[in-house]
Scaffold this active site. Structure first.
Site, short mmCIF file in Angstrom:
data_model
loop_
_atom_site.label_atom_id
_atom_site.label_comp_id
_atom_site.label_asym_id
_atom_site.label_seq_id
_atom_site.Cartn_x
_atom_site.Cartn_y
_atom_site.Cartn_z
N ASP A 114 0.80 -1.28 0.10
CA ASP A 114 0.00 0.00 0.01
C ASP A 114 0.91 1.08 0.18
OD1 ASP A 114 0.88 -0.98 2.57
OD2 ASP A 114 -0.46 0.73 3.49
N ASP A 115 0.22 2.10 -0.44
CA ASP A 115 0.90 3.52 -0.33
C ASP A 115 1.99 3.76 -1.10
OD1 ASP A 115 -1.02 4.41 1.42
OD2 ASP A 115 -0.05 4.31 3.22
#
Length: 904
Positions: free
Chosen positions: A301-302
């Site tokens: 993620d991110d």
């Protein structure tokens, strides 16, 4: 062990079939047994029985060689706390030992499920209680009747959970007889340390793991964003001195039947097609395996999936979302094959997708659905990064879209996006049926580890038994669990730090920050309008007293938890100050109701002093120091409304603008300084604004506004103003009307006749390198009188003596000399009803005079003390003068108010 021998351990009276509901006893019968203590998480089936069980001084423990040692430790701790001092411990089938120790007052405790001890099964059979066979993992049976207690888990975790229920039921040393059958709904229940910002300490994590054990949660994901060996240096092995604390966490987790999940985040630099990087992942996991880790995750993620970290990935997978999903699946499948499948006993691999929220299908999700090994569990945050609701339908759809078993990464009570607030409300907005389509939920907590336990307690309760979950009851239980004897004080504190984005999204109500205080305030305002405020004021004051005393009471009551008190200190101080300010506000309004202007003015001064202290408190955030967000949606609006109401009674316009800004604060130059009426103070941002940044005021309610004056920049930073922007106003905060383009530091603008606004702001429309200073942001209404102030003694901010703002003060630099006077001149003569003088400090004396038609001065009375109200009926004038008495204290005047007669 024979069934016959098991019966010898149990009094014959227990062999009579137990009934769930006791028959009413005759008058001469013994007192009814005590009620059952509440068990948390909420159990599935807890059936009371007629008898009572009391822990005596001598206890016989019957356990198997494989009985869970952690469960044994909990049981013994409870027994000793209840007064047991002699323990006869029997392992296996030692019948002779029991016969030698047998006594009339003994208690026999059987500990261990079918895989741990055969004796417990026989005891349950004798008690006519079904065993745990067939329950889901973590399920257990716990029964107690005269002389016998049996704890039996379907597995060792279940027996440990039985011990935790035993701890609660026998906290007083005795309990009504009962049979308890219980099991969790969600296989995976716990917490993910996945927030940005200051990480938990090692001590925090150890305490959290113990807490998870007590609350029957079985998962902790180690994913602190600041651990360089998780992200930036993910290929590197931990040095021994850093591996040792992880090893201790793994051991503590195991003792609490918590699965320690190690989450490695390689996405910032990984080359998905690289053999070397795949080998580095496996090697890193092996080093964690060697210290006992059996559960692993790879969060992706991110990160960007439109930019490759190596040319080889572009050549192998191409570009776009589908290519990213294929590349991630390729790498994860290799880890699944080369590590997870090759290590018997490893838990299922988990991953966080780059598209980790919403329900829309995409090329990326299609690639994961079709190419990622089905053994891998996919994490999802719901419909949104922070999901107001997660429904059964959404969970079913998400499982279909991702094509894998789902684990929810739930971003509550995480506060890394709003670090000035504590989110102490319960876990809400998740339908019970979601558990049918999920492997579980991990809650992402706050930076404040101890304070996070309130929400964690309630999320654990939901995950154990969603159908039996009551968020309000669970929240009160969480308060009792964390606060102990200080639970009443902790409740006051927590309910004034209750609201969150999750609450707002789920309920659609923005004013739930203080769910107890808010209705009390509403009732008080209603009663005040009805001219009968006393009863409502008394009820409100009782709660405000509790708020004002909260810092002292909570610090005294929770002295054994200094970590919690350190975490919440600024918020706690603010609750106390808001309580003090609220009490002064009520007294001020009641004094006005009674016509006692002097008392109202004195109480107003105390209110403002407490409010200033509360708003001067700072907590560090990623965007600079900010004021804690305690009771923000309730306390501050009430205090502002109280001050505005009082000021209108004093004869002032009653505008109470609150500063608003999207930008940070440099040191202590806080936004409140741009509405304090003092041109020598200012708000100063801590960086240059970006397009879309705003600074402005909130007037509290939509009202007619006529003019705006804004002074920006300062002599030492003349370029710190908005070089490209617009001045706008809005009645609702959604539809904005542009007044003018802004390019200079001093802004003055008339608004269209009849314009209504609650919000007025400057919005940046271009980029710049300079920061922004705002000295004063003033909004006038059509009814705001305008005065010119002249006179002596000299002093800064002379205009503050008649600027319609009782919080700004003209402070003379010296004591008055003969002939010194302060003159307030209106734009035109007007009829007067009275003159009110509000002195910030008593001490200076003056004759209060009004100009007559011939140009002379007529004395209408003396100014003494802090509040002076003098009648001036049937007088038309444009000037009021304070002729100072020579000597004495230098004057400090908040406002001179020439009050016109009321409109008829």
């Amino acid at each position: 062990m024979s069934f016959r021998w098991a019966l010898r351990l149990i009094p014959v009276t227990l062999l009579v079939t137990a009934v769930a509901v006791a028959v009413p006893a005759p008058v001469s019968a013994a007192p009814a047994p005590p009620s059952l203590a509440q068990v948390w998480p909420t159990p599935r089936q807890l059936t009371p029985r007629p008898g009572q069980v009391t822990i005596p001084r001598t206890v016989v423990e019957v356990a198997g060689a494989d009985t869970d040692p952690s469960a044994l430790a909990v049981v013994e701790q409870v027994l000793r706390s209840a007064g047991a001092s002699t323990f006869v411990k029997i392992t296996g089938d030692d019948r002779a030992a029991v016969d030698r120790q047998r006594g009339d007052d003994w208690l026999v405790v059987f500990i261990g499920g079918p895989t741990e001890s055969r004796a417990t099964a026989l005891a349950l059979a004798a008690l006519r209680v079904e065993g745990p066979e067939g329950l889901s993992p973590g399920g257990y049976v716990l029964a107690a009747d005269r002389g016998v207690i049996a704890l039996s888990g379907v597995d060792t975790a279940g027996t440990f959970y039985a011990a935790q229920s035993f701890r609660q039921l026998f906290s007083s040393g005795e309990s009504r007889a009962f049979a308890l059958r219980d099991w969790p709904a969600a296989p995976m229940r716990g917490v993910i340390e996945g927030f940005y910002g200051a990480p938990w300490s090692h001590a925090d994590r150890l305490a959290q793991l113990d807490f998870y054990g007590r609350t029957k949660q079985n998962m902790y994901v180690y994913s602190p964003k600041d651990d360089p060996y998780l992200r930036a240096r993910w290929r590197d092995q931990y040095p021994p001195e850093q591996l040792a604390p992880l090893s201790q966490l793994v051991s503590r987790a195991a003792a609490n039947h918590v699965e320690f999940t190690y989450a490695l985040s390689p996405g910032l630099s990984v080359c998905y097609s690289s053999d070397a990087d795949a080998a580095a992942l496996v090697t890193k996991f092996r080093s964690l395996w060697d210290i006992g880790v059996r559960s692993f995750a790879i969060p992706l993620d991110d990160i960007s999936y439109t930019r490759w970290n190596c040319d080889a990935d572009a050549a192998k997978f191409g570009t776009g979302g589908a290519a990213a999903g294929a590349a991630q699946s390729f790498l994860l499948n290799r880890v699944q094959r080369d590590f997870i499948a090759a290590h018997p006993g490893a838990e299922r691999l988990q991953m966080v997708p780059t598209e980790y929220y919403d329900l829309a299908d995409s090329p990326y999700k299609t690639a994961l659905r079709t190419q990622l090994d089905k053994a891998v569990i996919v994490e999802w945050t719901g419909v949104g990064v922070i999901a107001g609701q997660i429904t059964e339908k959404q969970a079913r759809q998400a499982k279909e879209v991702f094509g894998h078993d789902l684990l929810i990464w739930d971003n509550y009570p995480v506060n890394d996006y709003i670090t000035e607030r504590l989110l102490l409300g319960p876990y809400i907005g998740r339908e019970p049926g979601v558990a049918k389509f999920l492997t579980g939920i991990t809650a992402n907590p706050m930076v404040q580890a101890e304070a996070s336990k309130i929400a964690e307690f309630t999320s654990g309760d939901f995950l154990w038994n969603p159908d039996g979950y009551d968020p309000d009851k669970s929240w009160l239980a969480a308060i009792a669990d964390l606060g102990g004897p200080a639970a009443p004080a902790l409740k006051v504190f927590a309910e004034n730090n209750y609201s969150s984005l999750l609450v707002r999204l789920e309920t659609g109500k923005p004013d739930l920050d203080s769910p107890v205080l808010h209705p009390l305030l509403t009732a008080f305002w209603t009663a005040l309008e009805k001219k009968d405020p006393w009863d409502a004021a008394a009820k409100l004051d009782r709660y405000l007293i509790a708020m004002a005393a909260n810092p002292e009471e909570l610090r005294r009551g929770m002295a054994t938890n200094p970590k919690f008190l350190t975490e919440v200190g600024p918020w706690l101080d603010q609750v106390g100050l808001y309580g003090q300010a609220g009490r002064h506000a009520v007294k001020m309004l009641l004094a006005h109701f009674d016509g006692d202007g002097a008392k109202a003015w004195a109480e107003r001064g105390e209110l403002v002093a407490a409010l200033k202290k509360a708003q001067a408190i700072r907590v560090p955030t990623a965007r600079g120091p900010r004021n804690p967000g305690t009771c923000t949606d309730v306390c501050v609006p009430f205090l502002d409304s109280a001050l505005a109401t009082a000021d209108r009674w004093f004869g002032l316009p009653g505008i109470r603008p609150r500063p608003t800004t999207s930008m940070g604060t440099y040191t202590d130059n806080v936004p409140a300084r741009m509405v304090d009426g003092d041109p020598e103070t200012y708000y100063w941002t801590d960086w240059a604004p970006r397009a879309g940044d705003t600074v402005g005021v909130d007037l509290g309610i939509a009202q007619q506004v006529s003019h705006v004056d804004i002074t920006t920049g300062k002599p030492s930073s003349p370029n710190d103003f908005i070089h490209n922007g617009v001045l706008e106003y809005s009645a609702d905060g959604e539809r904005w009307t542009t007044v003018k383009t802004v390019t200079e530091p001093v802004i003055s603008a008339d608004l269209p006749e009849g314009a209504e606004a609650r919000f007025v702001r400057l919005r940046v429309t271009g980029t710049q390198t300079f920061w922004v200073v705002v000295s004063e942001f003033t909004v006038s209404t059509p009814d705001s009188p305008k005065y010119t102030v002249t006179g002596t003694p000299a002093g800064p901010n002379l205009a503050a003596a008649a600027d319609n703002n009782a919080d700004s003060v003209y402070t003379a630099a010296s004591a008055p000399l003969p002939g010194d006077a302060l003159v307030i001149t209106a734009a035109a003569p007007k009829p007067l009803d009275k003159v009110v003088v509000l002195a910030a400090e008593a001490g200076a004396g003056a004759d209060v005079q009004i100009a007559d038609a011939a140009g002379g001065w007529q004395t209408i009375g003396r100014m003494t003390g802090g509040y002076t109200e003098l009648p001036a009926r049937d007088v038309v004038t444009d000037r009021v003068r304070l002729l100072w008495t020579p000597g004495g204290a230098p004057p400090k005047i908040a406002e001179v108010v020439p009050v016109s007669p009321p409109r008829r």
